[in-house]
Design an enzyme around this catalytic site. Structure first.
Site, PDB file in Angstrom:
ATOM      1  N   ASP A 244       1.145  -1.021   0.229  1.00 44.40           N
ATOM      2  CA  ASP A 244      -0.264   0.177   0.124  1.00 44.40           C
ATOM      3  C   ASP A 244       0.747   1.420  -0.060  1.00 44.40           C
ATOM      4  O   ASP A 244       0.382   2.520   0.951  1.00 44.40           O
ATOM      5  CB  ASP A 244      -0.838  -0.204   0.896  1.00 44.40           C
ATOM      6  CG  ASP A 244      -1.863  -1.084   1.116  1.00 44.40           C
ATOM      7  OD1 ASP A 244      -2.141  -2.107  -0.122  1.00 44.40           O
ATOM      8  OD2 ASP A 244      -2.673  -1.192   2.650  1.00 44.40           O
TER       9      ASP A 244
ATOM     10  N   GLU B 233      -5.006  -0.938  -1.249  1.00 44.31           N
ATOM     11  CA  GLU B 233      -6.315  -1.095  -0.320  1.00 44.31           C
ATOM     12  C   GLU B 233      -6.786   0.182  -1.927  1.00 44.31           C
ATOM     13  O   GLU B 233      -6.758   0.937  -1.778  1.00 44.31           O
ATOM     14  CB  GLU B 233      -5.606  -0.821   0.764  1.00 44.31           C
ATOM     15  CG  GLU B 233      -7.403  -0.372   1.501  1.00 44.31           C
ATOM     16  CD  GLU B 233      -7.085   0.049   2.848  1.00 44.31           C
ATOM     17  OE1 GLU B 233      -6.208  -0.272   3.405  1.00 44.31           O
ATOM     18  OE2 GLU B 233      -8.186  -0.585   3.108  1.00 44.31           O
TER      19      GLU B 233
ATOM     20  N   LYS C  14      -6.456  -5.021  -2.918  1.00 42.86           N
ATOM     21  CA  LYS C  14      -6.800  -5.804  -1.712  1.00 42.86           C
ATOM     22  C   LYS C  14      -8.426  -4.911  -1.538  1.00 42.86           C
ATOM     23  O   LYS C  14      -7.972  -3.273  -0.969  1.00 42.86           O
ATOM     24  CB  LYS C  14      -6.191  -5.910  -1.499  1.00 42.86           C
ATOM     25  CG  LYS C  14      -4.649  -4.872  -0.374  1.00 42.86           C
ATOM     26  CD  LYS C  14      -4.221  -5.775   0.353  1.00 42.86           C
ATOM     27  CE  LYS C  14      -3.113  -4.629   0.944  1.00 42.86           C
ATOM     28  NZ  LYS C  14      -3.684  -3.982   2.267  1.00 42.86           N
TER      29      LYS C  14
ATOM     30  N   LYS D 256      -7.562  -5.228   4.447  1.00 38.51           N
ATOM     31  CA  LYS D 256      -6.058  -4.654   5.136  1.00 38.51           C
ATOM     32  C   LYS D 256      -5.316  -5.702   4.821  1.00 38.51           C
ATOM     33  O   LYS D 256      -4.060  -5.572   4.393  1.00 38.51           O
ATOM     34  CB  LYS D 256      -6.521  -4.403   6.969  1.00 38.51           C
ATOM     35  CG  LYS D 256      -7.438  -3.602   7.154  1.00 38.51           C
ATOM     36  CD  LYS D 256      -7.168  -2.406   6.701  1.00 38.51           C
ATOM     37  CE  LYS D 256      -8.253  -1.384   7.138  1.00 38.51           C
ATOM     38  NZ  LYS D 256      -8.482   0.697   6.132  1.00 38.51           N
TER      39      LYS D 256
ATOM     40  N   VAL E 117       3.061  -0.363   4.151  1.00 39.65           N
ATOM     41  CA  VAL E 117       2.257   1.296   5.285  1.00 39.65           C
ATOM     42  C   VAL E 117       1.164   0.613   5.721  1.00 39.65           C
ATOM     43  O   VAL E 117       0.841  -0.093   4.688  1.00 39.65           O
ATOM     44  CB  VAL E 117       2.242   2.407   4.732  1.00 39.65           C
ATOM     45  CG1 VAL E 117       4.254   2.964   4.557  1.00 39.65           C
ATOM     46  CG2 VAL E 117       1.587   3.220   3.391  1.00 39.65           C
ATOM     47  N   THR E 118       0.608   0.638   6.129  1.00 43.14           N
ATOM     48  CA  THR E 118       1.458   1.171   8.136  1.00 43.14           C
ATOM     49  C   THR E 118       1.755   0.198   8.634  1.00 43.14           C
ATOM     50  O   THR E 118       1.237  -1.109   8.500  1.00 43.14           O
ATOM     51  CB  THR E 118       0.430   1.767   8.808  1.00 43.14           C
ATOM     52  OG1 THR E 118      -1.176   1.652   8.468  1.00 43.14           O
ATOM     53  CG2 THR E 118       0.036   3.345   7.731  1.00 43.14           C
TER      54      THR E 118
ATOM     55  N   CYS F 224      -2.398  -2.964   7.830  1.00 43.82           N
ATOM     56  CA  CYS F 224      -2.156  -3.607   6.783  1.00 43.82           C
ATOM     57  C   CYS F 224      -0.839  -4.569   6.439  1.00 43.82           C
ATOM     58  O   CYS F 224      -0.711  -5.798   6.040  1.00 43.82           O
ATOM     59  CB  CYS F 224      -2.436  -2.778   5.928  1.00 43.82           C
ATOM     60  SG  CYS F 224      -3.825  -2.222   5.517  1.00 43.82           S
TER      61      CYS F 224
ATOM     62  N   GLN G 247       7.803 -14.631  21.136  1.00 41.57           N
ATOM     63  CA  GLN G 247       7.426 -15.576  21.642  1.00 41.57           C
ATOM     64  C   GLN G 247       7.547 -16.823  20.235  1.00 41.57           C
ATOM     65  O   GLN G 247       7.086 -17.489  20.062  1.00 41.57           O
ATOM     66  CB  GLN G 247       5.969 -15.969  21.399  1.00 41.57           C
ATOM     67  CG  GLN G 247       5.092 -15.612  22.359  1.00 41.57           C
ATOM     68  CD  GLN G 247       3.503 -15.860  22.575  1.00 41.57           C
ATOM     69  OE1 GLN G 247       3.218 -16.643  23.026  1.00 41.57           O
ATOM     70  NE2 GLN G 247       3.480 -14.379  21.489  1.00 41.57           N
TER      71      GLN G 247
END
Ligand code: C5J
Length: 223
Positions: A24, A72, A129, A132, A157-158, A162, A202
């Site tokens: 994007d 987007e 798209k 997001k 971005v961002t 997204c 994790q």
């Protein structure tokens, strides 16, 4: 495999099977007068990602490796824009309204274009798209599988909207993903920091992160 020094531990990049994903980098998010600005954001906060992305694009292009850009945007009749998305918040311009760069977040309008500095080259994928995430309603997974892509390097971005959404979707579909720390930006620096921390926590629960310099220094010389 190519070893990249990354967080939380080294990332293995598959040459030729790792697509560079540019999320994007559109005028509507990066330039004044677009969707990002209409939501009250300082668009200059995104500008730092442009040069690192350009450097990575040149490296991928020089090696003939896959590159994928997303935008987007919605159909002109808004049939793919849920009312809940259009009515959200109190922007000065809503999706589909006429602004200084044409209708906001509408395919084919100047604002939906990728900024000239990062314009797609011939043969690169450009995915429109409506959400997001880059997998929602795009058929992208099937195309990536058909092309033999197994690894994805995320930029754009961002970071926490997204980019992170697309990376989470990709992780669930089995791709090994790395986000390039200086090639992604947010209107909110604290959200960028938090998103990067969540991704690598994790034991790389969503994926890896590394600066563009670490990616670049790991790449094989061009033959
Ligand atoms: C947003 C995006 N922030 N590309 N879109 O609405 O992150």
């Amino acid at each position: 495999m190519i070893r990249v020094a990354a967080q939380p531990f080294d990332y293995e990049l598959a040459p030729g099977r790792t697509a560079l994903v540019v999320i994007d980098m559109q005028r509507d998010f990066v330039e004044p007068g677009g969707f990002g600005a209409s939501l009250g954001n300082d668009v200059t906060r995104l500008h730092g990602a442009v040069q690192p992305i350009a450097t990575l694009l040149a490296a991928w292009r020089a090696r003939g490796w896959p590159v994928l850009h997303t935008r987007e945007c919605h159909r002109p009749d808004l049939s793919d824009c849920p009312p809940a998305k259009r009515e959200r918040g109190q922007p000065s311009l809503r999706i589909g309204d006429l602004g200084p760069m044409g209708r906001v977040l509408i395919a084919g309008e100047p604002g939906a274009d990728i900024i000239p500095a990062l314009a797609p080259a011939a043969g690169e994928w450009v995915i429109d798209k409506p959400g997001k995430g880059m997998f929602w309603a795009t058929g992208l997974h099937e195309r990536l599988q058909a092309a033999g892509v197994t690894h994805l390097l995320f930029t754009g971005v961002t970071t926490e909207v997204c980019v992170q959404t697309s990376m989470r979707e990709a992780n669930d579909r089995g791709y090994s993903c790395l986000i390039v720390e200086d090639a992604t930006e947010s209107y909110f620096p604290e959200f960028k920091r938090a998103a990067l921390a969540m991704i690598v926590a994790q034991g790389a629960i969503i994926g890896w992160s590394a600066p563009s310099a670490a990616v670049m220094s790991s790449l094989p010389a061009i033959s």
